[in-house]
Scaffold this motif. Structure first.
Motif: not given
Length: 561
Positions: A152-154, A166-167, A175-180, A202-207
Motif C-alpha cells: 500500500k503506497v500513498a 502512481a500509475v 494499492e495506491v492513493a494519490v493525495i493532492e 479511478i477506473e484503474n484502481g487508483v484512489e
C-alpha cells in the motif's frame, strides 16, 4: 580553455558534449554529487512497473564512457560546495572519502537541476519515505516493493512525477492513493480536461483524493486535514521541486523570488564567466514575453547547447519556450502545450477556447476513438495560445503540431489550413487539428455562440431549455436531465415545440450535429442560440469523476459506458 560544469545529468552532460564538439582541445571537467551521471530521470517511475526491467539500464553513460569517447573528465560522488568568483575556482568535497580540493575554471556552467521538496510534517521522520529524483531513489523503491513487503503506497502530490509513480505502482500490483491539496491533478491541463485523466485513474484502481492535504504521519499512514487517515506501507513524496541553487546564491549570483537563477538570452548569469541551464534557471516565455520556470528535459538540453555555444563565442538566438509536455495515464495519452486558461487569465490576455471531440482516425478503422482536443486562442487576433489533447490514440502528434504553430506565432486560421498526412488508419481527411481550427474560426468570427462543458450543470439546475438533437434511441439510453429530444431529422418539422422567448441550448453527441441544428434554428428566426461544446459525450467525461467521488446529484440520467 578550461570549462567546469556543476551537475552531470541532462543539462550538464549535454553542455559538456556540445563544448567538446566546439572545442576539441579544451579541458572539460564535470562534477556530479550523485552516484551516477547522465541517467534518464524521466524514465525513473517506469522502473517500478518493470517497463524498464533493470535499474542499471537507467544509466545512459558512465564516467569511463565520457573519458574514453569524449575526453571529458566526469567525476561522480563529487559535490561542489562553494564558488570563489574572484579566484575563478570551485571547492569540491568527495562524498565518499571526504577529500576536499579546489578546481580552477575559465568558464563555469551550472546545471544543478532541482531538488525534491520534502515538507516538514509531523511524524514524517517515522514514515517509510521515498522521493523519485535519482537512480538510487528508483532502485530503493523498487527493492521495497519486491523485498520489504510494501504493497500500500500513498503518493503525496498529483503533478507529473506523482501521477507517473502512481500509475507504475498500480501496474506493479500495489494499492495506491494519490493525495493532492489542489482541486485537480496535473495543472498543465485545465480542470475541464483533466477530469478524463482523474476518471482514468479511478477506473484503474487508483484512489484520487483532492482538496485535502497531509497534516501528520502515524508511521506511514497519512492523516489528512479532513480527518481521514490513508493507510500505507510507504509514502512517495512528490509535492514538487525547487531549484537547487544554494551554491549559486552563496556565491552572490542573482536569482528570482523563487530561487531560480536569472540568466540573459545566452544563459549567462550575473557573472560573465558563469552560465546556468536547466531546472535551476528562469527562462523566457515566448507567448507572454515574461520570465517563467520550466522543469522539462527537452528545454534543458536546448539551453545546454545554446549556453555552450555562447561560452565558445558563437551567436545565440534565444526564441524562448512555451512548455510542451506529455504523459501516459494507463491507456490514455495526454499532452499539452502553451498556456492554460488559468495562465491566460493570470497574464491578462483576451482569449476564448474550443473543445472538440472528433474521431482520431476514420471510424471504420480498428482502434478509432474520440480525440478530446482543446485549443485556446487570443481574441481578436486568433493567435494560438495553448492546447491540450487526450485520447486513447495519438494525442501527442496533434499537440506537437499545435506547438509548432504556436512557436511560429500562428493563428487558428493556420490550424484550419494545415496540410497534414491522411490515411484512414492514422487520421481523418479533416484532422482533429484542422477541425479545431475550423470551430475556433467560427467562434472568432461570431458564426455561433457556445457554452462550455463546465457551465452546463448550472444551466441544467436553473431549468434552461436544452434541445437534444440525437436520435431517440440514443436519448433514452442516457441524456441530460430536463433535455428535450428533437432529433435533427425531425427538427424542421417540430419548430413550434421550441420556445422563442428564452435562450436555447442545442446539444448532440459531440457538438457537430448540434451546430447544424443551431444553424437551422437560426435560419428559422431563432435568436438566442448556443451550441453545447463537446456535446453529450464531452459532458459525461467532464461530470463522471466528481459524480463518482462526491455525493452530489448527477445531471446525467445514464452514462454511456
Amino acid at each position: 580553455m578550461k570549462y567546469v560544469i556543476v551537475g552531470g545529468n541532462t543539462g550538464g552532460a549535454g553542455g559538456a558534449a556540445r563544448l567538446r564538439r566546439l572545442d576539441p582541445q579544451a579541458e572539460i571537467v564535470v562534477f556530479e554529487k550523485g552516484n551516477f551521471a547522465s541517467y534518464s530521470n524521466c524514465c525513473l517511475p517506469y522502473r517500478l512497473s518493470n517497463a524498464v526491467d533493470d535499474t542499471k539500464k537507467l544509466v545512459l553513460n558512465t564516467p569511463e564512457v565520457f573519458q574514453n569517447a569524449y575526453r571529458i573528465d566526469m567525476r561522480v560522488q563529487s559535490e561542489v560546495t562553494a564558488i570563489d568568483r574572484e579566484a575563478k575556482t570551485v571547492h569540491i568535497t568527495n562524498t565518499q572519502t571526504g577529500e576536499q580540493y579546489d578546481e580552477a575554471y575559465d568558464k563555469l556552467l551550472l546545471a544543478p537541476g532541482a531538488e525534491a521538496i520534502v515538507p516538514r510534517i509531523e511524524g514524517i521522520e517515522d514514515a517509510n519515505l521515498f522521493t523519485m529524483k535519482t537512480v538510487d531513489d528508483a532502485g530503493r523503491l523498487y527493492d521495497a516493493l519486491h523485498n520489504d513487503g510494501v504493497h500500500k503506497v500513498a503518493v503525496i502530490g498529483g503533478g507529473f512525477i506523482g501521477i507517473e509513480v502512481a500509475v507504475n505502482l498500480r501496474e506493479a500490483g500495489c494499492e495506491v492513493a494519490v493525495i493532492e491539496a489542489m482541486p485537480q491533478i496535473l495543472r498543465t491541463f485545465d480542470r475541464d480536461m483533466v477530469q478524463l485523466l482523474q476518471q482514468e485513474m479511478i477506473e484503474n484502481g487508483v484512489e484520487v483524493i483532492l482538496n485535502d492535504s497531509v497534516v501528520a504521519f502515524e508511521g506511514s499512514n497519512a492523516k489528512l486535514s479532513s480527518g481521514r487517515v490513508v493507510e500505507a506501507d510507504a509514502v512517495v513524496m512528490a509535492v514538487g521541486v525547487r531549484p537547487d541553487t544554494k551554491l549559486a546564491i552563496d556565491a552572490g549570483l542573482e536569482t528570482n523570488e523563487r530561487g531560480a537563477l536569472k540568466v540573459d538570452a545566452t544563459y549567462c548569469t550575473s557573472d560573465p564567466n558563469i552560465y546556468a541551464v536547466g531546472d535551476a534557471v528562469e527562462v523566457f516565455n515566448a507567448i507572454t514575453h515574461q520570465p517563467m520556470m520550466l522543469q522539462l528535459a527537452g528545454p534543458a538540453q536546448k539551453q545546454a547547447r545554446q549556453a555552450a555555444d555562447a561560452m565558445c563565442g558563437l551567436t545565440v538566438r534565444n526564441t524562448g519556450f512555451i512548455g510542451s509536455s506529455a504523459i501516459k495515464v494507463f491507456k490514455r495519452n495526454a499532452a499539452s502545450t502553451g498556456l492554460t486558461v488559468e495562465q491566460c487569465e493570470q497574464a491578462g490576455l483576451s482569449f476564448d477556447y474550443v473543445y472538440v471531440l472528433p474521431n482520431d482516425r476514420v471510424s471504420l478503422m480498428p482502434g478509432a476513438c474520440h480525440m478530446h482536443l482543446k485549443v485556446i486562442f487570443e481574441v481578436p487576433t486568433g493567435r494560438v495560445l495553448g492546447a491540450q489533447g487526450i485520447s486513447y490514440g495519438d494525442a501527442t502528434k496533434r499537440i506537437d503540431v499545435i506547438a509548432t504553430v504556436i512557436k511560429f506565432g500562428g493563428t487558428v486560421d493556420d490550424l484550419r489550413d494545415l496540410e497534414l498526412c491522411y490515411a484512414p488508419p492514422f487520421t481523418t481527411a479533416k484532422d482533429p487539428v484542422n477541425y479545431a481550427g475550423l470551430v475556433a474560426e467560427n467562434i472568432l468570427n461570431g458564426s455561433f455562440k457556445q457554452v462550455h462543458v463546465e457551465d452546463v450543470r448550472e444551466l441544467i439546475e436553473s431549468g434552461a431549455y436544452i434541445v437534444d438533437v440525437r436520435s431517440y434511441g440514443m436519448f433514452i439510453a442516457g441524456h441530460l436531465e430536463g433535455a428535450h429530444n428533437i432529433p435533427l431529422q425531425q427538427l424542421r418539422d417540430r419548430l413550434d415545440e421550441i420556445p422563442r422567448d428564452q435562450p436555447i441550448y442545442v446539444q448532440c453527441n459531440i457538438g457537430q450535429s448540434s451546430y447544424n441544428a443551431l444553424k437551422a434554428l437560426e435560419g428559422a428566426g431563432f435568436k438566442d442560440l448556443y451550441n453545447v461544446s463537446g456535446g453529450y459525450m464531452g459532458l459525461c467525461y467532464h461530470e463522471c469523476f466528481e459524480d463518482e467521488t462526491t455525493d452530489r446529484k448527477s445531471v446525467i440520467t445514464e452514462y454511456p459506458w
